[in-house]
Every structure is written in structure tokens, then in C-alpha cells.
Scaffold this active site. Structure first.
Site, PDB file in Angstrom:
ATOM      1  N   PHE A   1      66.649  31.618  12.099  1.00 20.47           N
ATOM      2  CA  PHE A   1      65.325  31.687  11.496  1.00 20.47           C
ATOM      3  C   PHE A   1      65.334  31.031  10.117  1.00 20.47           C
ATOM      4  O   PHE A   1      66.239  31.276   9.308  1.00 20.47           O
ATOM      5  CB  PHE A   1      64.884  33.151  11.311  1.00 20.47           C
ATOM      6  N   ASP A   2      64.307  30.247   9.836  1.00 20.26           N
ATOM      7  CA  ASP A   2      64.022  29.853   8.464  1.00 20.26           C
ATOM      8  C   ASP A   2      63.495  31.080   7.728  1.00 20.26           C
ATOM      9  O   ASP A   2      63.071  32.065   8.354  1.00 20.26           O
ATOM     10  CB  ASP A   2      62.994  28.720   8.474  1.00 20.26           C
ATOM     11  N   GLY A   3      63.502  31.015   6.405  1.00 23.95           N
ATOM     12  CA  GLY A   3      63.056  32.155   5.619  1.00 23.95           C
ATOM     13  C   GLY A   3      61.583  32.119   5.271  1.00 23.95           C
ATOM     14  O   GLY A   3      60.751  32.786   5.900  1.00 23.95           O
TER      15      GLY A   3
END
Length: 299
Positions: free
Chosen positions: A160-162
Site C-alpha cells: 500500500f502507498d501511504g
């Protein structure tokens, strides 16, 4: 007692995200709905190839075999009609996927059924359906073609990107308005103030609860944060996850480096990012879902 999905991790997936429907979709685009219907009926005994999100789905469903009670449900949510969707269900049966529930919306957007199914995640190749699902409060991503098809053995690996995915885009707004220096300064000043939740926080919460059913050594799920942030902007992220009581197995703070090589090293079955450029770069090495949320998608 009535049957319910309230205590499960529920993932909704479109037929084109699960299977390779490029040939039939080309018929639809070039010749229209009726030609598409005939094509699907004529080929309904031919098994479809595996799509971009197939490995993720197979690994998710396999988790049920390790638990006393089934905790994972995958539902098919499709713009097909039941008539044209028969080929999809035949392929589901061929591969032995335990998918028994479906909503065939006959050309209309199927996102209205997500709440009734108690879904936490929606995966589709139809960008408009994904945007509508996000607006309705669901984690959702548009599956981008091009990633290599992962093997279905081993643990489920999700990356996941943040900002604008797990977290709100409040920090990204500062970065895009004022630049990197202002962003770093803002994050230092707010290091002990938890970030707001992004669209994937509820999904990650339920996923983390599922992980807790297993010992760390036997858990069939691994998660990773893959973010362009670096020190000193890392502290706020770490403290936010601690405040949420959510554990990520791996955290990669890349300071603007390209994410593709790191995602390949992690072996992600699916990577979620809000920025189209990052998704296109990643899709060459791993299956990727674009999350059209936040300031990067408002231009």
C-alpha cells in the site's frame, strides 16, 4: 439464524479483474452489446484465462482452509447479465474457486450492491465504478493491465502507498501546494498528531484482524507500506499506525525513489497507489490497482 457476512473480510471483484476477458471486451467495444452477448454464449464452455487479480483472490480464499470458521468471502460484482455471466461462473468452477455469490447488474454500475454485501474492498477494471465506490466510502481500485501473473502459492502479499490510500491526503496537499521543504517541516511539527484515515484504512483494519487469527510465523498474509516519504516525515506515519493499533509487516520509506524495484523484491500480489504515474511504473512488475482519490486525482 439468518445468513450474514458481517463477521467476514468481504472482497468484491469484477469479472474482468478476475479473468482475462480482453477478447470478449473487444467484441463489446467494436460491435456492441448484442454481439458481446452472442460471443459469450457461444464461448461459455471455454475456460477464461486468469486476470490481474486472480492470484490475490485464490490466496484469499485459501486462507479459509486454515481456519475453523470461514473468515473470507469473495463476491463477483459485474456489469454482465446473468446470461453473459454464465461463462464467468463456469470458469470459477473450473478453477475450483469458492465463489458462490454474485450481482450481475446488466450494464448498470454494480457499486450500489457493495454495502448490502458488507464489502471492505472493490476491485474493477471500470474506472467510473471505482470512483463511485470510493465516493460511497469503500476501499476501491482500478486494476491496471500489464503486471506479471503471480503464482498462487505462498503467502498473500499486499503493498500500500501511504498518503491518499491508507492515510488522508492532508500531507500530500501541503507537498503539492508548497513543495518538499514545507511538507517535511509540516510533518515534523505534526509528528505526534495522527493522520486522518484514507479510503483503505477500514480494509487494512479488517485485514489486520484476520492476521491476528494466526501466529506471526504461520500467518498467510504479509503487508507492506511502500511510500515516497523519508525521514523526518516517517515518524508521523509510524505513530499514526501505532495509534490505530494496526501492524504492517514491512515499511519502505523510499524518499522519492521509484517503487517498482522494491515492489518486485517484496513480490506483491497487488499494490495500491493513488498516483497514476506510480501505478504505471509498478504495473510492469506487479499487479497494480489505481486508487483515484485525493488531490493527485483532482486535476
Amino acid at each position: 439464524m439468518p445468513v450474514t457476512l458481517q463477521d467476514k473480510l468481504v472482497v468484491a471483484i469484477s469479472s474482468r479483474a478476475l479473468f482475462d476477458l480482453d477478447d470478449s471486451h473487444a467484441v463489446y467495444e467494436q460491435e456492441g452489446v448484442e454481439a458481446y452477448r452472442r460471443f459469450q454464449i457461444d464461448h461459455e464452455d471455454e475456460v477464461l484465462g486468469k486476470g490481474e487479480a486472480y492470484a490475490m483472490v485464490e490466496k484469499l480464499l485459501r486462507i479459509n482452509q486454515q481456519l475453523d470458521n470461514h473468515k473470507v468471502e469473495v463476491v463477483l460484482v459485474s456489469r454482465n447479465s446473468a446470461d453473459t455471466g454464465l461463462r464467468v461462473f463456469n470458469s470459477i468452477q473450473h478453477y475450483g474457486l469458492n465463489i458462490t455469490r454474485a450481482a450481475f447488474s446488466g450494464g448498470r454500475t454494480p457499486h450500489n450492491y457493495l454495502r448490502a454485501f458488507n464489502c471492505q474492498l472493490f476491485l474493477s477494471t471500470h474506472a467510473d465504478d471505482v470512483r463511485l465506490a470510493l465516493q460511497a466510502g469503500f476501499a476501491a481500485a482500478t486494476i491496471i493491465p500489464g503486471g506479471p501473473k503471480n503464482r498462487a502459492d505462498g503467502p498473500l502479499l499486499l503493498a500500500f502507498d501511504g498518503d491518499a490510500v491508507l492515510f488522508s491526503d492532508e500531507s500530500e496537499q501541503v507537498f503539492q501546494r508548497e513543495g518538499l521543504a514545507a511538507f517535511q517541516n509540516s510533518e515534523q511539527q505534526a509528528a505526534r498528531k495522527p493522520l486522518g484515515g484514507g479510503p483503505f484504512k477500514p480494509f487494512l483494519t479488517v485485514l489486520n484482524q484476520l492476521q491476528k487469527e494466526f501466529s506471526p510465523e504461520e500467518c498467510p498474509i504479509r503487508t507492506a507500506l511502500v511510500t515516497a516519504r523519508s525521514a523526518p516525515a516517517h515518524e508521523r506515519v509510524i505513530r499514526t499506525l501505532r495509534e490505530w493499533d494496526i501492524r504492517l509487516d514491512e515499511s519502505l520509506f523510499l524518499g522519492g525513489l521509484s517503487k517498482a524495484e522494491f515492489l518486485q523484491a517484496f513480490g506483491a500480489d497487488l499494490f495500491f497507489d493513488d498516483q497514476q504515474g506510480h501505478c504505471e511504473a509498478a504495473s510492469g512488475v506487479v499487479s497494480t490497482g489505481h486508487v483515484p482519490h485525493g488531490i493527485s486525482n483532482q486535476r
